[in-house]
Scaffold this motif. Structure first.
Motif, mmCIF file in Angstrom:
data_model
loop_
_atom_site.group_PDB
_atom_site.id
_atom_site.type_symbol
_atom_site.label_atom_id
_atom_site.label_comp_id
_atom_site.label_asym_id
_atom_site.label_seq_id
_atom_site.Cartn_x
_atom_site.Cartn_y
_atom_site.Cartn_z
ATOM 1 N N HIS A 21 0.822 -1.210 0.000
ATOM 2 C CA HIS A 21 0.000 0.000 0.000
ATOM 3 C C HIS A 21 0.866 1.273 0.000
ATOM 4 O O HIS A 21 0.631 2.186 -0.800
ATOM 5 N N THR A 26 -1.541 -0.443 -4.172
ATOM 6 C CA THR A 26 -2.948 -0.579 -3.813
ATOM 7 C C THR A 26 -3.447 0.742 -3.219
ATOM 8 O O THR A 26 -2.681 1.446 -2.559
ATOM 9 N N PHE A 30 -4.664 -3.616 2.233
ATOM 10 C CA PHE A 30 -5.398 -4.868 2.115
ATOM 11 C C PHE A 30 -5.032 -5.796 3.260
ATOM 12 O O PHE A 30 -3.917 -5.743 3.781
ATOM 13 N N LEU A 38 -6.302 -8.419 -5.487
ATOM 14 C CA LEU A 38 -5.149 -7.860 -6.186
ATOM 15 C C LEU A 38 -5.298 -7.976 -7.699
ATOM 16 O O LEU A 38 -4.787 -7.136 -8.447
ATOM 17 N N TYR A 41 -6.208 -5.058 -9.759
ATOM 18 C CA TYR A 41 -5.165 -4.044 -9.941
ATOM 19 C C TYR A 41 -4.050 -4.543 -10.853
ATOM 20 O O TYR A 41 -2.992 -3.923 -10.935
#
Length: 150
Positions: A21, A26, A30, A38, A41
């Protein structure tokens, strides 16, 4: 914890998810149980060696070599743009590259470029969350086309 939960980097205190992150991969932090999200993304996650251990040094050279062969085959089928291997020791053992360092590698698997990231385990204390996020961020920028080979 990974074996018990079925989720990667599930041990409390493992820095993988926060670093993912912090690096911008992200939009939010998460939880390990959300690993399948995931894919939305453009990210996937797998193991070099499927056997769960508390420490990487519990794996044999043969397990790493077989893991490298299996991962190479998986990459050949999925054909991602980038393969990121978490842990330089795992990468060196799986791909028989004793001189590899964290960062982009000369090796490719077909057209897939390879990047070695630092292991987010708390046992890898000389990498902080901030310095790991910088390295993960370098990969993210390269994958987004903002940088060349490194």
């Amino acid at each position: 914890m990974t074996a018990a939960t079925g989720h990667h980097f599930a041990r409390p205190g493992n820095r993988f998810w926060p670093v993912l992150h912090l690096s911008g991969f992200t939009p939010r932090l998460f939880k390990p149980a959300e690993q399948d999200e995931l894919l939305a993304y453009g990210l996937g996650i797998t193991n070099v060696v499927a056997r769960a251990t508390a420490r990487a040094d519990e794996l044999t050279a043969e397990e790493y070599a077989e893991g490298g062969r299996l991962l190479t085959a998986k990459v050949g089928r999925a054909r991602p743009t980038w393969l990121a291997v978490v842990g330089v020791t795992a990468y060196r053992a799986a791909f028989a590259d004793r001189r590899a360092q964290v960062g982009p590698q000369e090796r490719t698997i077909g057209d897939t470029r390879v990047w070695v990231l630092p292991n987010p385990s708390g046992l890898n204390a000389h990498w902080t969350a901030a310095t790991m996020a910088e390295e993960f961020g370098r990969l993210r920028e390269a994958a987004e086309g903002r940088r060349g080979r490194g």
